[in-house]
Design a protein around this motif. Sequence first.
Motif, PDB file in Angstrom:
ATOM      1  N   ASP A 105       0.853  -1.187   0.000  1.00  0.00           N
ATOM      2  CA  ASP A 105       0.000   0.000   0.000  1.00  0.00           C
ATOM      3  C   ASP A 105       0.894   1.243   0.000  1.00  0.00           C
ATOM      4  OD1 ASP A 105      -1.602   2.201   0.707  1.00  0.00           O
ATOM      5  OD2 ASP A 105      -3.008   0.951   1.827  1.00  0.00           O
ATOM      6  N   LYS A 106       0.949   1.957  -1.126  1.00  0.00           N
ATOM      7  CA  LYS A 106       1.831   3.119  -1.230  1.00  0.00           C
ATOM      8  C   LYS A 106       1.454   4.213  -0.244  1.00  0.00           C
ATOM      9  CE  LYS A 106       3.178   2.479  -6.071  1.00  0.00           C
ATOM     10  NZ  LYS A 106       3.226   3.080  -7.434  1.00  0.00           N
ATOM     11  N   GLY A 107       0.138   4.399  -0.041  1.00  0.00           N
ATOM     12  CA  GLY A 107      -0.309   5.416   0.909  1.00  0.00           C
ATOM     13  C   GLY A 107       0.149   5.099   2.316  1.00  0.00           C
ATOM     14  N   SER A 108       0.060   3.829   2.696  1.00  0.00           N
ATOM     15  CA  SER A 108       0.510   3.402   4.020  1.00  0.00           C
ATOM     16  C   SER A 108       2.014   3.583   4.157  1.00  0.00           C
ATOM     17  CB  SER A 108       0.126   1.943   4.251  1.00  0.00           C
ATOM     18  OG  SER A 108       0.621   1.473   5.484  1.00  0.00           O
ATOM     19  N   GLY A 109       2.749   3.270   3.090  1.00  0.00           N
ATOM     20  CA  GLY A 109       4.203   3.430   3.129  1.00  0.00           C
ATOM     21  C   GLY A 109       4.615   4.873   3.327  1.00  0.00           C
ATOM     22  N   GLU A 110       3.947   5.782   2.626  1.00  0.00           N
ATOM     23  CA  GLU A 110       4.255   7.206   2.768  1.00  0.00           C
ATOM     24  C   GLU A 110       3.932   7.697   4.169  1.00  0.00           C
ATOM     25  OE1 GLU A 110       5.585  10.934   2.003  1.00  0.00           O
ATOM     26  OE2 GLU A 110       5.820   9.134   0.772  1.00  0.00           O
ATOM     27  N   ALA A 111       2.795   7.250   4.713  1.00  0.00           N
ATOM     28  CA  ALA A 111       2.393   7.664   6.056  1.00  0.00           C
ATOM     29  C   ALA A 111       3.376   7.176   7.107  1.00  0.00           C
ATOM     30  CB  ALA A 111       0.988   7.142   6.364  1.00  0.00           C
ATOM     31  N   VAL A 112       3.834   5.941   6.965  1.00  0.00           N
ATOM     32  CA  VAL A 112       4.731   5.390   7.975  1.00  0.00           C
ATOM     33  C   VAL A 112       6.110   6.042   7.891  1.00  0.00           C
ATOM     34  CG1 VAL A 112       5.818   3.429   6.783  1.00  0.00           C
ATOM     35  CG2 VAL A 112       5.207   3.226   9.182  1.00  0.00           C
ATOM     36  N   ARG A 113       6.528   6.451   6.684  1.00  0.00           N
ATOM     37  CA  ARG A 113       7.799   7.168   6.574  1.00  0.00           C
ATOM     38  C   ARG A 113       7.736   8.513   7.292  1.00  0.00           C
ATOM     39  NH1 ARG A 113       7.958   4.522   1.496  1.00  0.00           N
ATOM     40  NH2 ARG A 113       6.834   6.189   0.408  1.00  0.00           N
ATOM     41  N   LYS A 114       6.597   9.192   7.168  1.00  0.00           N
ATOM     42  CA  LYS A 114       6.417  10.459   7.889  1.00  0.00           C
ATOM     43  C   LYS A 114       6.394  10.215   9.397  1.00  0.00           C
ATOM     44  CE  LYS A 114       3.877  12.877   4.227  1.00  0.00           C
ATOM     45  NZ  LYS A 114       2.583  13.488   3.827  1.00  0.00           N
ATOM     46  N   GLN A 115       5.772   9.107   9.815  1.00  0.00           N
ATOM     47  CA  GLN A 115       5.716   8.775  11.233  1.00  0.00           C
ATOM     48  C   GLN A 115       7.118   8.530  11.793  1.00  0.00           C
ATOM     49  OE1 GLN A 115       3.312   5.321  12.175  1.00  0.00           O
ATOM     50  NE2 GLN A 115       4.148   5.154  14.248  1.00  0.00           N
ATOM     51  N   ILE A 116       7.924   7.755  11.061  1.00  0.00           N
ATOM     52  CA  ILE A 116       9.287   7.466  11.510  1.00  0.00           C
ATOM     53  C   ILE A 116      10.092   8.760  11.612  1.00  0.00           C
ATOM     54  CG2 ILE A 116      11.464   6.347  10.878  1.00  0.00           C
ATOM     55  CD1 ILE A 116       9.774   4.118   9.598  1.00  0.00           C
ATOM     56  N   ALA A 117       9.986   9.620  10.591  1.00  0.00           N
ATOM     57  CA  ALA A 117      10.723  10.887  10.603  1.00  0.00           C
ATOM     58  C   ALA A 117      10.340  11.722  11.803  1.00  0.00           C
ATOM     59  CB  ALA A 117      10.457  11.654   9.308  1.00  0.00           C
ATOM     60  N   ALA A 118       9.046  11.815  12.082  1.00  0.00           N
ATOM     61  CA  ALA A 118       8.575  12.637  13.200  1.00  0.00           C
ATOM     62  C   ALA A 118       9.024  12.062  14.533  1.00  0.00           C
ATOM     63  CB  ALA A 118       7.049  12.742  13.155  1.00  0.00           C
ATOM     64  N   GLU A 119       8.882  10.758  14.698  1.00  0.00           N
ATOM     65  CA  GLU A 119       9.206  10.145  15.987  1.00  0.00           C
ATOM     66  C   GLU A 119      10.703  10.177  16.283  1.00  0.00           C
ATOM     67  OE1 GLU A 119       7.544   6.396  16.894  1.00  0.00           O
ATOM     68  OE2 GLU A 119       5.480   6.993  16.499  1.00  0.00           O
ATOM     69  N   VAL A 120      11.516   9.850  15.272  1.00  0.00           N
ATOM     70  CA  VAL A 120      12.961   9.823  15.508  1.00  0.00           C
ATOM     71  C   VAL A 120      13.509  11.231  15.680  1.00  0.00           C
ATOM     72  CG1 VAL A 120      15.201   9.089  14.610  1.00  0.00           C
ATOM     73  CG2 VAL A 120      13.194   7.632  14.290  1.00  0.00           C
ATOM     74  N   THR A 121      12.952  12.197  14.935  1.00  0.00           N
ATOM     75  CA  THR A 121      13.394  13.584  15.095  1.00  0.00           C
ATOM     76  C   THR A 121      13.037  14.109  16.479  1.00  0.00           C
ATOM     77  OG1 THR A 121      13.125  14.006  12.722  1.00  0.00           O
ATOM     78  CG2 THR A 121      13.218  15.924  14.177  1.00  0.00           C
ATOM     79  N   GLU A 122      11.854  13.748  16.961  1.00  0.00           N
ATOM     80  CA  GLU A 122      11.417  14.206  18.278  1.00  0.00           C
ATOM     81  C   GLU A 122      12.134  13.474  19.403  1.00  0.00           C
ATOM     82  OE1 GLU A 122       7.355  14.145  21.037  1.00  0.00           O
ATOM     83  OE2 GLU A 122       7.241  13.682  18.899  1.00  0.00           O
ATOM     84  N   GLU A 123      12.338  12.171  19.224  1.00  0.00           N
ATOM     85  CA  GLU A 123      12.947  11.350  20.277  1.00  0.00           C
ATOM     86  C   GLU A 123      13.785  10.263  19.614  1.00  0.00           C
ATOM     87  OE1 GLU A 123      11.545   9.263  24.481  1.00  0.00           O
ATOM     88  OE2 GLU A 123      10.047   9.871  22.983  1.00  0.00           O
ATOM     89  N   ALA A 124      15.096  10.475  19.593  1.00  0.00           N
ATOM     90  CA  ALA A 124      15.991   9.592  18.837  1.00  0.00           C
ATOM     91  C   ALA A 124      16.324   8.292  19.565  1.00  0.00           C
ATOM     92  CB  ALA A 124      17.276  10.336  18.494  1.00  0.00           C
TER      93      ALA A 124
END
Length: 245
Positions: A105-124
């Motif tokens: 699911d391309k939409g799911s893949g894009e969403a999860v990439r944004k989630q990873i970026a946000a979470e790791v940037t906020e709390e590494a």
Amino acid sequence: VGLVVAFLAWLLPVKRHGLKLHYWVTVWMSKQLLRLYAIHIDCPNAAAIRTLRGILYVNHITFLDIPVVVAVTPARFLSTAEVFRIPFLGWMADSIRTAFVERGDKGSGEAVRKQIAAEVTEEAYPPFVIFPEGRFGTATSLRPFHIGSFAVAAQNSIAYLPCALHYEPDDVAIWKGKKVETFAAALWRVISYRGGITAHLTPLDIIHPTPVDDPARLAATAQRHVEQELGFAPAPTSLDKAEPS
């Protein structure tokens, strides 16, 4: 028993080294599981993994990979959505902030990439563990490393650490996949083996990417370095697919 203990720890407002207590319960559970099945971890530089603030890349071989990594460090994971739908296990994965993606699911893949970026940037910390092949590889070669998470790392300047993982004896530990054998058959082979299994987890050099780096080249380079550490012949990379023949 472990799930009950993890749930109780999750309810407590207690932290250790900046993490909620249930993260450390999962570490304890993983160590007990490996001890129960006589699986020893050989990790020559575990400190590099434990001190990582960013993404940990590990080649994927078997269902043992997750407890092996968690026995070394508390971790978050990228996982397929099927795991979330498994009773109890899905809750456990969700409690340590696993990111779930619907395969294909391309939409799911894009969403999860944004989630990873946000979470790791906020709390590494703890590190976010990703199996870049996206599915099980083999004991003799790697599948192409997917580009998506490397794009996330580059665009957000997130440090990452590639790791090479293999088992001895590999024919006991490896799961050939559900098209070849059932999970129960693979699990029984591990449980019934009496010779002892060693998981060799070797961290390589930490990488600090920047937005100017090419994600396809980062993925291909990481794949080549892991292959060299494991003594594997070079396999096709995502970079090969991106370039015209």
